[in-house]
Design a protein around this motif. Structure first.
Motif, PDB file in Angstrom:
ATOM      1  N   LEU A 253       0.817  -1.205   0.000  1.00 16.11           N
ATOM      2  CA  LEU A 253       0.000   0.000   0.000  1.00 16.11           C
ATOM      3  C   LEU A 253       0.854   1.260   0.000  1.00 16.11           C
ATOM      4  CD1 LEU A 253      -2.878  -0.937   2.464  1.00 16.11           C
ATOM      5  CD2 LEU A 253      -2.687  -1.310   0.007  1.00 16.11           C
TER       6      LEU A 253
ATOM      7  N   ILE B 183       3.566   1.795  -1.823  1.00 14.07           N
ATOM      8  CA  ILE B 183       4.520   1.779  -2.921  1.00 14.07           C
ATOM      9  C   ILE B 183       5.078   3.173  -3.195  1.00 14.07           C
ATOM     10  CG2 ILE B 183       4.912   1.290  -5.357  1.00 14.07           C
ATOM     11  CD1 ILE B 183       2.584  -0.535  -5.323  1.00 14.07           C
TER      12      ILE B 183
ATOM     13  N   LEU C 197       0.569  10.992 -10.417  1.00 17.46           N
ATOM     14  CA  LEU C 197       0.768  11.349  -9.024  1.00 17.46           C
ATOM     15  C   LEU C 197       1.513  12.672  -8.885  1.00 17.46           C
ATOM     16  CD1 LEU C 197       1.663   7.871  -7.510  1.00 17.46           C
ATOM     17  CD2 LEU C 197      -0.328   9.280  -6.960  1.00 17.46           C
ATOM     18  N   LEU C 198       2.277  12.995  -9.912  1.00 19.30           N
ATOM     19  CA  LEU C 198       3.037  14.239  -9.845  1.00 19.30           C
ATOM     20  C   LEU C 198       2.189  15.464 -10.156  1.00 19.30           C
ATOM     21  CD1 LEU C 198       6.407  13.111 -11.460  1.00 19.30           C
ATOM     22  CD2 LEU C 198       5.960  13.705  -9.064  1.00 19.30           C
TER      23      LEU C 198
ATOM     24  N   LYS D 228      -3.030  17.868  -7.291  1.00 26.28           N
ATOM     25  CA  LYS D 228      -4.360  17.309  -7.099  1.00 26.28           C
ATOM     26  C   LYS D 228      -5.401  18.417  -7.095  1.00 26.28           C
ATOM     27  CE  LYS D 228      -3.207  13.214  -4.518  1.00 26.28           C
ATOM     28  NZ  LYS D 228      -2.136  13.248  -3.553  1.00 26.28           N
TER      29      LYS D 228
ATOM     30  N   GLU E  72     -11.123  15.459  -5.147  1.00 23.89           N
ATOM     31  CA  GLU E  72     -10.278  14.366  -4.675  1.00 23.89           C
ATOM     32  C   GLU E  72     -11.035  13.056  -4.492  1.00 23.89           C
ATOM     33  OE1 GLU E  72      -6.998  13.533  -1.215  1.00 23.89           O
ATOM     34  OE2 GLU E  72      -7.957  15.496  -1.371  1.00 23.89           O
TER      35      GLU E  72
ATOM     36  N   GLU F  21     -10.024   8.056  -8.373  1.00 23.37           N
ATOM     37  CA  GLU F  21      -9.342   6.934  -7.740  1.00 23.37           C
ATOM     38  C   GLU F  21      -7.859   7.246  -7.695  1.00 23.37           C
ATOM     39  OE1 GLU F  21     -10.307   2.499  -8.763  1.00 23.37           O
ATOM     40  OE2 GLU F  21      -8.464   3.090  -9.756  1.00 23.37           O
ATOM     41  N   ASP F  22      -7.227   6.818  -6.633  1.00 20.17           N
ATOM     42  CA  ASP F  22      -5.772   6.917  -6.593  1.00 20.17           C
ATOM     43  C   ASP F  22      -5.220   6.129  -7.759  1.00 20.17           C
ATOM     44  OD1 ASP F  22      -3.006   6.040  -5.942  1.00 20.17           O
ATOM     45  OD2 ASP F  22      -3.393   7.165  -4.073  1.00 20.17           O
TER      46      ASP F  22
ATOM     47  N   ARG G 204      -2.706   4.576  -8.144  1.00 24.30           N
ATOM     48  CA  ARG G 204      -2.006   3.351  -7.761  1.00 24.30           C
ATOM     49  C   ARG G 204      -2.958   2.210  -7.437  1.00 24.30           C
ATOM     50  NH1 ARG G 204       1.270   5.425  -2.790  1.00 24.30           N
ATOM     51  NH2 ARG G 204      -0.728   6.460  -2.525  1.00 24.30           N
ATOM     52  N   ALA G 205      -4.229   2.574  -7.200  1.00 21.26           N
ATOM     53  CA  ALA G 205      -5.150   1.575  -6.640  1.00 21.26           C
ATOM     54  C   ALA G 205      -5.249   0.318  -7.504  1.00 21.26           C
ATOM     55  CB  ALA G 205      -6.529   2.188  -6.446  1.00 21.26           C
TER      56      ALA G 205
ATOM     57  N   ILE H 124      -2.127  -1.733  -7.222  1.00 22.69           N
ATOM     58  CA  ILE H 124      -2.048  -2.391  -5.921  1.00 22.69           C
ATOM     59  C   ILE H 124      -2.987  -3.588  -5.867  1.00 22.69           C
ATOM     60  CG2 ILE H 124      -2.621  -2.101  -3.473  1.00 22.69           C
ATOM     61  CD1 ILE H 124      -1.569   0.815  -3.804  1.00 22.69           C
ATOM     62  N   ARG H 125      -4.183  -3.373  -6.430  1.00 19.50           N
ATOM     63  CA  ARG H 125      -5.140  -4.475  -6.448  1.00 19.50           C
ATOM     64  C   ARG H 125      -4.542  -5.668  -7.201  1.00 19.50           C
ATOM     65  NH1 ARG H 125      -8.415  -7.094  -9.180  1.00 19.50           N
ATOM     66  NH2 ARG H 125      -7.905  -6.019 -11.119  1.00 19.50           N
TER      67      ARG H 125
ATOM     68  N   LEU I 126     -10.808  -3.532  -1.575  1.00 16.81           N
ATOM     69  CA  LEU I 126     -10.324  -2.463  -2.433  1.00 16.81           C
ATOM     70  C   LEU I 126     -10.802  -1.095  -1.957  1.00 16.81           C
ATOM     71  CD1 LEU I 126      -8.549  -2.099  -4.812  1.00 16.81           C
ATOM     72  CD2 LEU I 126     -10.518  -2.296  -6.304  1.00 16.81           C
TER      73      LEU I 126
ATOM     74  N   GLU J 249      -8.429   2.085  -0.944  1.00 15.84           N
ATOM     75  CA  GLU J 249      -8.476   3.460  -1.446  1.00 15.84           C
ATOM     76  C   GLU J 249      -8.574   4.468  -0.318  1.00 15.84           C
ATOM     77  OE1 GLU J 249     -11.226   4.007  -4.701  1.00 15.84           O
ATOM     78  OE2 GLU J 249     -10.582   2.070  -5.501  1.00 15.84           O
TER      79      GLU J 249
ATOM     80  N   LEU K 161      -5.278   4.660   1.203  1.00 19.84           N
ATOM     81  CA  LEU K 161      -4.365   5.437   0.367  1.00 19.84           C
ATOM     82  C   LEU K 161      -4.626   6.929   0.532  1.00 19.84           C
ATOM     83  CD1 LEU K 161      -4.333   3.368  -2.945  1.00 19.84           C
ATOM     84  CD2 LEU K 161      -2.460   3.671  -1.325  1.00 19.84           C
TER      85      LEU K 161
ATOM     86  N   ARG L 166      -3.334   8.033   3.838  1.00 17.38           N
ATOM     87  CA  ARG L 166      -1.869   8.131   3.883  1.00 17.38           C
ATOM     88  C   ARG L 166      -1.395   9.305   3.026  1.00 17.38           C
ATOM     89  NH1 ARG L 166       0.619   2.088   4.242  1.00 17.38           N
ATOM     90  NH2 ARG L 166      -1.081   1.221   5.474  1.00 17.38           N
TER      91      ARG L 166
END
Lengths: 279, 197, 197
Positions: free
Chosen positions: A69, A71, A112-113, A116, A121, A125-126, A128-129, A132-133, C177, C181, C184, C187
């Motif tokens: 999570l 990463i 990500l750079l 935001k 927000e 979705e992030d 990375r999600a 990660i999944r 999931l 999220e 995430l 964090r």
């Protein structure tokens, strides 16, 4: 079966069971040192030790002892791409999936750079999600594969125990009517015995086939089975044997009797043949 | 010998059960590293013990030509044979006759077999017997053409559960070749067979 | 039931030993003609007795997916394995991963396996699993191309000494999931600098 053999078996580079690192000549191998010449073949072996881009990514993440999570996308991407570039520099034929993953990582990094949008927000979705999944999902099955390999395997850890099947008998009372060679062969033996009895032969006369037919039928009439050899009175000698045998053949032909045997090497019996429906 | 005798006994019992073909004393000996290896007479004694142990059970530890194997006692055949509903095709009569003649008259030439059977022995039959490793060429008759002398093999003995050729039913007592054939055919059903002819 | 219980017990013991694959209670029941046929619970009870009888021996009568089989107790494997010169080939990671996905996610298509593993599943691996009878096609997904749905077989369970799929080691839990999220997001709020180079 060649795909079963791990390439690591034949090379100084060993993908250790613990998949998070590889060893080269016994040394832990976590990055590609600039000063070390690695033969291209060896790198191919390292690559083959990974089951794909997800596996390579997991390796890079685990190597740094971080939670999936968490990463650090930028760093992981950098490492990942440096691996890929080195492979390409060495002309290793990379599976397309590795390149796709590199592109995906680059895209995630760039998203990500981006600054935001403060309000939107929750909607987005992030980036990375999804990765990660997938990593989590792959890791589950990677672990499941290891667990599976730990189970006792027949032929590797478990040996089944068997015994030879029993010698088979004929089904009881299975008639071999019609197998005349069997009877002919049996005859040989009978004749041989009759010859041994020659000295006892007395003048034989009046041995009629009709009489013998009746005799045999009367012997089996009661439903009893008579041992084949018993039908041949030894004192009658060769001629008596022949007459009796002819009578048996005749009765067989007329379907008045049948020849049965309960087990291999057991005695042959003669018995009355029952008519259809009587059985 | 540092292993306990009881353990050695269990190992050889397990090994004979686990292996698909009979194991000889030599085969059993190599399961043990040299310093733990039992002698042949120790192995023999343990095998006798195991044979005793199975006295009350439906199987027996038998010795045949190539070694020891467990075998289900014949009296259970009427029930157990039902496991193989689709019986493999029987060996052909011609094949069995040929085999019986080779077994009893060995070594014999093909011409001699033909003389006894009264018919030509087809090449397929001879080949099928070779394919099963039941017969082998053991020499040549010193006559014109130097025909091959055929004899049965250890595999033949194994296939028919015989320890040696001496265990073949004596020909004098055998009422006929046909019976031998019956016997052979029945036993051979346990080995998948393709029918010749 | 007219046969003596002792005889029935011997027959089922002999049958399990004689057959090359495990036998179920139903397989055992059909060895007997109807009027002699023991019930399933009688058979079960006799099997328990046999299991007891082998308590002291190097074998055990175990139940796996397709029925009962005798096997040599695992502690003798170090010796027994010496019977074979060639060790059985190790299963490759690719094969194990593919097998694991099929086992836990069945029925699955090849594309679904590839989605999880992130790489193409080679035809050889699928073929090797079919060759071992560990997987089978159980249907087709109703999507364009109608891809085959793969599932594991009883032979797979037998090979890994499993009684049923429920006996597979539990699959690791995946964190939900939605939770991922949220986490995430949390964090990201607490350590916004983390993703910066």
């Amino acid at each position: 079966m060649s795909e079963l053999a791990s390439p690591a078996d034949t090379s100084p580079i060993v993908a250790v069971n613990d998949p998070f690192y590889a060893r080269v000549y016994g040394e832990s191998y976590t990055k590609l040192p600039d000063d070390l010449y690695i033969p291209p073949d060896a790198l191919a072996v390292i690559l083959e030790a990974f089951e794909g881009p997800l596996d390579l990514l997991l390796y890079l993440i685990r190597k740094q002892n971080i939670d999936i999570l968490d990463i650090p996308v930028a760093e992981i991407t950098r490492q990942y791409i440096s691996y890929i570039e080195l492979m390409q520099a060495l002309n290793i034929d990379l599976a397309a999936e590795y390149l796709l993953m590199a592109a995906l990582l680059a895209e995630i990094k760039s998203r990500l750079l981006l600054p935001k949008p403060s309000q939107a927000e929750d909607d987005e979705e992030d980036p990375r999600a999804e990765l990660i999944r997938r990593l989590q999902e792959y890791e589950r099955f990677k672990k499941a594969a290891e667990d599976l390999n730990e189970l006792p395997q027949e032929g590797r850890d478990i040996y089944s125990a068997h015994a030879e099947p029993p010698i088979r008998y004929l089904l009881p009372t299975e008639p071999f009517v019609g197998d005349f060679s069997l009877l002919l062969d049996a005859m040989h033996d009978v004749l041989k015995r009759a010859e041994l009895q020659q000295s006892h032969v007395i003048a034989s006369e009046g041995l009629s086939l009709e009489q013998r037919l009746k005799d045999i039928l009367s012997q089996v009439k009661s439903g009893e089975s008579i041992v084949f050899h018993r039908l041949f009175p030894a004192h009658e000698g060769r001629l008596g044997v022949v007459v009796t045998f002819m009578a048996i053949l005749e009765l067989l032909k007329q379907k008045m009797i049948e020849i049965v045997q309960d087990a291999v090497f057991s005695a042959i019996y003669v018995r009355q043949r029952l008519l259809e429906g009587e059985a | 010998m540092t292993l306990q005798t009881a353990l050695i006994k269990q190992i050889i019992e397990g090994a004979i059960f686990a292996h698909s073909t009979p194991l000889s004393l030599d085969d059993l000996a190599v399961l043990f590293v040299e310093e733990e290896r039992p002698t042949r007479s120790q192995l023999s004694a343990l095998i006798k013990e195991i044979q005793q142990d199975y006295h009350q059970r439906p199987l027996e530890l038998v010795e045949i030509a190539s070694g020891y194997r467990f075998q289900v006692r014949a009296q259970f055949s009427p029930w157990i044979s039902k496991l193989w509903q689709d019986k493999p095709p029987r060996l052909s009569r011609a094949m069995l006759e040929t085999l019986a003649i080779i077994a009893y008259r060995q070594p014999v030439t093909r011409a001699e077999i033909e003389a006894i059977r009264g018919v030509v022995v087809s090449t397929q039959i001879i080949k099928a017997l070779f394919d099963r490793d039941w017969i082998a060429v053991v020499g040549h008759r010193d006559v014109p053409g130097r025909p091959a002398l055929l004899a049965t093999t250890r595999e033949f003995l194994d296939a028919f559960s015989l320890k040696s050729l001496a265990d073949l039913p004596p020909l004098a007592q055998v009422r006929d070749l046909g019976l031998i054939e019956q016997e052979l055919a029945l036993r051979a059903q346990s080995t998948p067979a393709q029918v010749q002819e």
